[in-house]
Design an enzyme around this catalytic site. Sequence first.
Site, PDB file in Angstrom:
ATOM      1  N   HIS A 114      74.845   2.928  33.682  1.00 56.20           N
ATOM      2  CA  HIS A 114      75.267   1.826  32.808  1.00 56.20           C
ATOM      3  C   HIS A 114      74.078   1.297  32.016  1.00 56.20           C
ATOM      4  CE1 HIS A 114      77.206  -1.602  31.200  1.00 56.20           C
ATOM      5  NE2 HIS A 114      77.122  -2.417  32.216  1.00 56.20           N
ATOM      6  N   CYS A 140      76.633  -6.538  28.816  1.00 57.74           N
ATOM      7  CA  CYS A 140      77.199  -5.240  29.179  1.00 57.74           C
ATOM      8  C   CYS A 140      78.154  -4.710  28.109  1.00 57.74           C
ATOM      9  CB  CYS A 140      77.932  -5.365  30.500  1.00 57.74           C
ATOM     10  SG  CYS A 140      77.090  -6.434  31.678  1.00 57.74           S
ATOM     11  N   CYS A 144      78.521   0.481  43.145  1.00 58.23           N
ATOM     12  CA  CYS A 144      77.784  -0.223  42.090  1.00 58.23           C
ATOM     13  C   CYS A 144      77.293   0.771  41.046  1.00 58.23           C
ATOM     14  CB  CYS A 144      76.570  -0.939  42.672  1.00 58.23           C
ATOM     15  SG  CYS A 144      76.923  -1.970  44.100  1.00 58.23           S
ATOM     16  N   SER A 145      77.425   0.414  39.757  1.00 64.58           N
ATOM     17  CA  SER A 145      76.820   1.237  38.716  1.00 64.58           C
ATOM     18  C   SER A 145      75.310   1.017  38.746  1.00 64.58           C
ATOM     19  CB  SER A 145      77.400   0.909  37.347  1.00 64.58           C
ATOM     20  OG  SER A 145      77.222  -0.456  37.037  1.00 64.58           O
TER      21      SER A 145
END
Lengths: 161, 394
Positions: free
Chosen positions: B338, B88, B212-213
């Site tokens: 994301h 990430c 939540c992304s």
Amino acid sequence: MIPAAETGPAPVSSPPKKERGTPFLLDFVPLEGEKETRLKPFFDRLREGRLSTTKCPRDGRIDWPPRVTCPRCHTESLEWIDLPDQGRLYAFSAVLGGAPLGMESEVPFAVGLVDLDGAPLRLYGRIEGRPWNELAVGEPVRVETYDVGDGRFFYRFRTVR
Amino acid sequence: MIGRRVALVGGASTPFGVRPTTWTELAQEVGAALFRAMPELRAEDVDSLFVGAAEPERFAFQSHVAPLVAEQMGLQPRRILQRTELACASGQSAIRSAYAAIAAGLSDVAVAVGVEKMNLPDMAEANSAMGCVLDRAWDGPHGATAPPFFAMVAQRHMLEYGTTEEQLAAVSEKNHRFANSNPNAQFYAKTFARDKLLRLPVVAPPLRLGDCSSMTDGAAAVVLVAEDLARKYTATPGWVRGTGQYSDFHNLANAGSLTDWVGMKHAVREALRSAKIETADLDLAELHDCFTISEIIEYEALGLCGPGEGGRFAADGRGELGGDLAVNTRGGLLGCGHPLGATGISQALEVYQQFAGTVPPVRQVSSPEWALVHNLSGSANVHSVMVYQRGQGS
């Protein structure tokens, strides 16, 4: 070298080829045979229902996951030690959607972090026995080993209440 | 800081979302967007390229992506060409690597680009890809992906400090609202009131969909240059003033406290120390809100409030524009989506545009001087931080 487990049935050296199923490179379960891992004793013990890990004989500390070298002194002469088969839920959640390949049919399933009784380890694992919305932080669970379906073994937790 | 001074001088982004494009097409798109956004930049100026890409092997069945991206963007790097992978934080890692190369004198003009294509015909494959970010062989077989892990973080924070679902929703509402001013955001056109957020389906209890992304396709690029070249490209450079990083575990068994992100405290301390500033000096921060609970704990680890007070900090609007610190004005990961490798780049682009005063007024921080960008990766087991200062004529 890590000594092999002393007893137990001889496992297959590789999982039998499946006609269909999860492609090898998307399959989470480790390869367990002697041609594939130096941790075969761990999986031999799983087949006997024993969850174990490695301990450094020099400093007496255990590590998770089991290792072939000590991360502190780097010796390759590690010992196997059986872990407690009881613990308590430190935290839990559940997978209600968005499961990885091969696990879609198991949704919903509960997962949690379990503090093992009498060992300085908090292990992550599947929680079986009761639905996720009936679980409680602090409740007791026990270790369970199981055949993943192709001769390989893994571990999980089961509620005791 | 040591070595030559390094400036962030511009950048561009593709739209983020569920995109009807391939991974490779996204790399072309971001190249075109970059040269449109920076007419002063010539392809031959760019001596180095750093490609943040978390899982192209999984999402696009493609390795050796750095030269592929160079070709797609129309670049021929002659000094340093490499991919950076840190899940990430792959984009942030590309920027840190570009910074290090320029500071060391090994590059003068570097592009840091992030590309990720996460939406696949079979999303179970994409979920498996996300699972192998964690310890695949030991945590993976249990069904370990990010949502259930961060859900346990949220459960513990609620248990230990009384944090509530409403406080989580406050983070999500804020970041989605900021995303409504960002046309490149995945949720640009969608509004999320707090009561609506609290009715969305539970994904991993206690986390709902809005906590939540998303799985997102997108690419973003920024340009970093050596100090003497900054003014060639912009009147408002963002100077790299500090950086820090910390990693303390990988397997979930070794996480220690789920609610006290010690690694982030270390990374922030190092970044602020090298910039010779304190948290109170910051004017804006891009914090890694992969989940609402993440931003709440990051408020605490950044020192904006005490341990356990992050939920109240969010609900009281102290992370809003005009609050204690403007956090995630871009729209955050929650509002923008994301795309792993592109996220850290997109956050840096927001900092550049905030310094340049070119973001829409509803999210423009008034005369910002100091900005911090934070990414976590995996199970919050790695924290990466950059600190930027707006150019003041030097």
